[in-house]
Motif scaffolding. Structure first.
Motif, PDB file in Angstrom:
ATOM      1  N   GLN A  17       0.888  -1.190  -0.030  1.00 59.04           N
ATOM      2  CA  GLN A  17       0.063  -0.083  -0.017  1.00 59.04           C
ATOM      3  C   GLN A  17       0.820   1.116  -0.221  1.00 59.04           C
ATOM      4  N   CYS A  44       1.159  -4.814   3.819  1.00 59.37           N
ATOM      5  CA  CYS A  44      -0.304  -5.230   4.438  1.00 59.37           C
ATOM      6  C   CYS A  44      -0.829  -6.872   4.149  1.00 59.37           C
ATOM      7  N   GLY A  50      -5.832  -5.891   3.956  1.00 59.04           N
ATOM      8  CA  GLY A  50      -5.518  -4.612   4.256  1.00 59.04           C
ATOM      9  C   GLY A  50      -4.920  -4.097   5.628  1.00 59.04           C
ATOM     10  N   GLU A  51      -4.547  -5.049   6.567  1.00 54.83           N
ATOM     11  CA  GLU A  51      -4.068  -4.656   7.893  1.00 54.83           C
ATOM     12  C   GLU A  51      -2.637  -4.746   7.782  1.00 54.83           C
ATOM     13  N   GLY A  52      -2.204  -3.500   7.972  1.00 59.01           N
ATOM     14  CA  GLY A  52      -0.752  -3.105   7.865  1.00 59.01           C
ATOM     15  C   GLY A  52       0.234  -4.020   8.783  1.00 59.01           C
ATOM     16  N   TYR A  53       1.264  -4.525   8.153  1.00 56.98           N
ATOM     17  CA  TYR A  53       2.394  -4.953   8.982  1.00 56.98           C
ATOM     18  C   TYR A  53       3.474  -4.169   9.423  1.00 56.98           C
TER      19      TYR A  53
END
Length: 70
Positions: free
Chosen positions: A4, A33, A37-40
């Motif tokens: 992203q 991500c 869509g959850e960011g690492y």
């Protein structure tokens, strides 16, 4: 994993997901991500400069580490 890219107006201090070094964000951020869509975390500009193939191999190692934690 997905990438992203976000526009960034503030200088934010982050820790690189790959090299674990502190860096300050600039006009854009590259965030790794999951498929939801959850960011690492962010990738620093020095690691990005190593090229797409290198970043991909580093992220594959990171992915294997995540699977081992489950």
């Amino acid at each position: 994993m997905k990438f992203q890219i976000e526009c960034n107006t503030d200088k934010i201090n982050k820790i690189c997901l790959i090299c674990q070094q502190n860096f300050q964000t600039h006009e854009a951020r590259l965030i790794v991500c999951n498929d939801q869509g959850e960011g690492y975390g962010d990738i620093c500009y020095k690691c990005i400069a190593n090229g797409g193939s290198w970043v991909q191999s580093q992220l594959q190692q990171f992915s294997h580490q995540l699977l081992a934690l489950k």
